[in-house]
Scaffold this motif. Structure first.
Motif, PDB file in Angstrom:
ATOM      1  N   ALA A 100       0.835  -1.200   0.000  1.00  0.00           N
ATOM      2  CA  ALA A 100       0.000   0.000   0.000  1.00  0.00           C
ATOM      3  C   ALA A 100       0.867   1.246   0.000  1.00  0.00           C
ATOM      4  O   ALA A 100       2.071   1.199   0.319  1.00  0.00           O
ATOM      5  CB  ALA A 100      -0.910   0.006   1.222  1.00  0.00           C
ATOM      6  N   LEU A 101       0.270   2.367  -0.344  1.00  0.00           N
ATOM      7  CA  LEU A 101       0.929   3.661  -0.213  1.00  0.00           C
ATOM      8  C   LEU A 101       0.714   4.159   1.211  1.00  0.00           C
ATOM      9  O   LEU A 101      -0.408   4.130   1.716  1.00  0.00           O
ATOM     10  CB  LEU A 101       0.365   4.655  -1.224  1.00  0.00           C
ATOM     11  CG  LEU A 101       0.599   4.322  -2.698  1.00  0.00           C
ATOM     12  CD1 LEU A 101      -0.080   5.362  -3.582  1.00  0.00           C
ATOM     13  CD2 LEU A 101       2.087   4.245  -3.011  1.00  0.00           C
ATOM     14  N   HIS A 102       1.793   4.583   1.850  1.00  0.00           N
ATOM     15  CA  HIS A 102       1.733   5.075   3.228  1.00  0.00           C
ATOM     16  C   HIS A 102       2.232   6.519   3.213  1.00  0.00           C
ATOM     17  O   HIS A 102       3.239   6.831   2.556  1.00  0.00           O
ATOM     18  CB  HIS A 102       2.614   4.209   4.121  1.00  0.00           C
ATOM     19  CG  HIS A 102       2.194   4.186   5.561  1.00  0.00           C
ATOM     20  ND1 HIS A 102       1.205   4.995   6.072  1.00  0.00           N
ATOM     21  CD2 HIS A 102       2.653   3.441   6.619  1.00  0.00           C
ATOM     22  CE1 HIS A 102       1.055   4.754   7.364  1.00  0.00           C
ATOM     23  NE2 HIS A 102       1.914   3.807   7.714  1.00  0.00           N
ATOM     24  N   SER A 103       1.578   7.418   3.935  1.00  0.00           N
ATOM     25  CA  SER A 103       1.968   8.831   3.883  1.00  0.00           C
ATOM     26  C   SER A 103       1.676   9.524   5.201  1.00  0.00           C
ATOM     27  O   SER A 103       0.892   9.036   6.025  1.00  0.00           O
ATOM     28  CB  SER A 103       1.241   9.549   2.743  1.00  0.00           C
ATOM     29  OG  SER A 103      -0.152   9.540   2.956  1.00  0.00           O
ATOM     30  N   THR A 104       2.311  10.677   5.387  1.00  0.00           N
ATOM     31  CA  THR A 104       2.042  11.537   6.518  1.00  0.00           C
ATOM     32  C   THR A 104       2.452  12.956   6.156  1.00  0.00           C
ATOM     33  O   THR A 104       3.048  13.193   5.088  1.00  0.00           O
ATOM     34  CB  THR A 104       2.768  11.065   7.793  1.00  0.00           C
ATOM     35  OG1 THR A 104       2.323  11.857   8.897  1.00  0.00           O
ATOM     36  CG2 THR A 104       4.270  11.191   7.651  1.00  0.00           C
ATOM     37  N   MET A 105       2.143  13.895   7.042  1.00  0.00           N
ATOM     38  CA  MET A 105       2.474  15.295   6.788  1.00  0.00           C
ATOM     39  C   MET A 105       2.529  16.034   8.111  1.00  0.00           C
ATOM     40  O   MET A 105       2.138  15.516   9.163  1.00  0.00           O
ATOM     41  CB  MET A 105       1.443  15.944   5.852  1.00  0.00           C
ATOM     42  CG  MET A 105       0.033  15.991   6.425  1.00  0.00           C
ATOM     43  SD  MET A 105      -1.150  16.726   5.284  1.00  0.00           S
ATOM     44  CE  MET A 105      -0.522  18.413   5.227  1.00  0.00           C
ATOM     45  N   GLY A 106       3.019  17.267   8.076  1.00  0.00           N
ATOM     46  CA  GLY A 106       3.056  18.087   9.273  1.00  0.00           C
ATOM     47  C   GLY A 106       3.560  19.482   8.976  1.00  0.00           C
ATOM     48  O   GLY A 106       4.107  19.741   7.896  1.00  0.00           O
ATOM     49  N   ILE A 107       3.340  20.398   9.924  1.00  0.00           N
ATOM     50  CA  ILE A 107       3.897  21.754   9.893  1.00  0.00           C
ATOM     51  C   ILE A 107       4.912  21.813  11.015  1.00  0.00           C
ATOM     52  O   ILE A 107       4.554  21.715  12.197  1.00  0.00           O
ATOM     53  CB  ILE A 107       2.820  22.829  10.080  1.00  0.00           C
ATOM     54  CG1 ILE A 107       1.709  22.678   9.037  1.00  0.00           C
ATOM     55  CG2 ILE A 107       3.450  24.217  10.003  1.00  0.00           C
ATOM     56  CD1 ILE A 107       2.145  22.912   7.618  1.00  0.00           C
ATOM     57  N   ILE A 108       6.204  21.954  10.679  1.00  0.00           N
ATOM     58  CA  ILE A 108       7.278  21.779  11.660  1.00  0.00           C
ATOM     59  C   ILE A 108       8.302  22.898  11.497  1.00  0.00           C
ATOM     60  O   ILE A 108       8.642  23.276  10.372  1.00  0.00           O
ATOM     61  CB  ILE A 108       7.965  20.414  11.480  1.00  0.00           C
ATOM     62  CG1 ILE A 108       6.922  19.278  11.488  1.00  0.00           C
ATOM     63  CG2 ILE A 108       9.012  20.177  12.568  1.00  0.00           C
ATOM     64  CD1 ILE A 108       7.484  17.935  11.100  1.00  0.00           C
ATOM     65  N   SER A 109       8.822  23.401  12.629  1.00  0.00           N
ATOM     66  CA  SER A 109       9.878  24.415  12.618  1.00  0.00           C
ATOM     67  C   SER A 109      11.235  23.765  12.837  1.00  0.00           C
ATOM     68  O   SER A 109      11.371  22.834  13.643  1.00  0.00           O
ATOM     69  CB  SER A 109       9.630  25.457  13.713  1.00  0.00           C
ATOM     70  OG  SER A 109       8.578  26.320  13.362  1.00  0.00           O
ATOM     71  N   PHE A 110      12.250  24.262  12.112  1.00  0.00           N
ATOM     72  CA  PHE A 110      13.621  23.793  12.247  1.00  0.00           C
ATOM     73  C   PHE A 110      14.527  25.004  12.451  1.00  0.00           C
ATOM     74  O   PHE A 110      14.278  26.074  11.889  1.00  0.00           O
ATOM     75  CB  PHE A 110      14.052  23.018  11.000  1.00  0.00           C
ATOM     76  CG  PHE A 110      13.220  21.788  10.733  1.00  0.00           C
ATOM     77  CD1 PHE A 110      13.514  20.592  11.347  1.00  0.00           C
ATOM     78  CD2 PHE A 110      12.130  21.855   9.868  1.00  0.00           C
ATOM     79  CE1 PHE A 110      12.739  19.464  11.104  1.00  0.00           C
ATOM     80  CE2 PHE A 110      11.347  20.729   9.624  1.00  0.00           C
ATOM     81  CZ  PHE A 110      11.659  19.531  10.248  1.00  0.00           C
TER      82      PHE A 110
END
Length: 264
Positions: A220-230
């Motif tokens: 299957a296709l697996h994915s994620t996302m986020g708004i992150i500061s570096f």
């Protein structure tokens, strides 16, 4: 009311300004001053960064920053000594981020390497003042973004978060939208496979996503996302884990970061 006419004749010479051959086309004082303003050349000041130091800006409009030292700050002047509308152009030609603070040492913004800030004093009623402006980041390269891809298979049976090899990077400082997309195969039926974004050694738990295999060698296709500061030294890693005894394989994958603004 009639406009006052103006006549002029040179009383002194100045190189290189004589060489621009500026000829006034207007005949009244206000319009001539507007022409002068449009042809003003700002005299720049050059600063070289020194680690862990603060440089006080004077009243020079155009400021060039060079060097490579970290933790360098530029401090704006006491706003009560300036007029409303005072502006500064700061060109960060150094190789490191610099911090711009007001007279009270409050951070106004982080200025990335190869970026330009133009700021204006909106209100001079306090020493800190109220400032407004904008930043153009990465003027040599456009929007800061990263697109990391790989098709080298990564196989594991770890039940703890494990970094996908060759799938990490250190972005320049800023806040980013992050997208992860992988082709995953779960060997054993009914196993759960997690994917999660890490900043350094800390998981971003709101980015953790889980899929469940519904057959042997479930793909299957697996994915994620986020708004992150570096902060410019942070590392982003993509971790995976299986919930119980089994193995999994991560195949084709991509990691996309697009900078939304300064670090928050």
């Amino acid at each position: 009311m009639s406009k006052a006419n103006i006549q002029y004749s040179p009383v002194a010479r100045s190189i290189p300004f004589d060489a621009i051959n500026l000829a006034f086309t207007k005949s009244n004082v206000q319009e001539v001053f507007e022409e002068i303003r449009k042809n003003t050349v700002f005299t720049p000041v050059y600063y070289t960064t020194i680690a862990n130091t603060t440089q006080n800006l004077d009243d020079t409009t155009l400021n060039f920053i060079t060097g490579s030292a970290l933790n360098y700050k530029l401090k704006l002047p006491n706003a009560t000594t300036l007029f409303n509308g005072q502006n500064y152009i700061i060109v960060n030609a150094s190789t490191a981020e610099i911090n711009v603070v007001d007279y009270g040492d409050n951070l106004k913004f982080n200025l990335l390497a190869n970026s330009v800030a133009t700021i204006y004093l909106q209100n001079n009623s306090t020493s800190e003042g109220i400032w407004d402006g904008f930043v153009v980041s990465g003027f040599a390269t456009g929007i800061v973004n990263y697109n990391l891809t790989s098709n080298v298979s990564f196989t594991s049976s770890s039940t703890t978060d494990t970094a996908i090899t060759g799938f990490s990077l250190i972005p320049v400082a800023g806040q980013y939208a992050v997208w992860v997309h992988v082709d995953a195969t779960i060997t054993t039926n009914n196993r759960l496979l997690d994917i999660v974004i890490y900043k350094n050694t800390t998981s971003i738990e709101n980015s953790r996503r889980t899929i469940q295999g519904t057959s042997s060698n479930f793909r299957a296709l697996h994915s994620t996302m986020g708004i992150i500061s570096f902060n410019g030294t942070d590392t982003i890693n993509i971790m995976v884990r299986i919930n119980s005894s089994s193995s999994y394989t991560i195949g084709q994958r991509s990691l996309l970061l697009i900078r939304l603004g300064p670090e928050v």
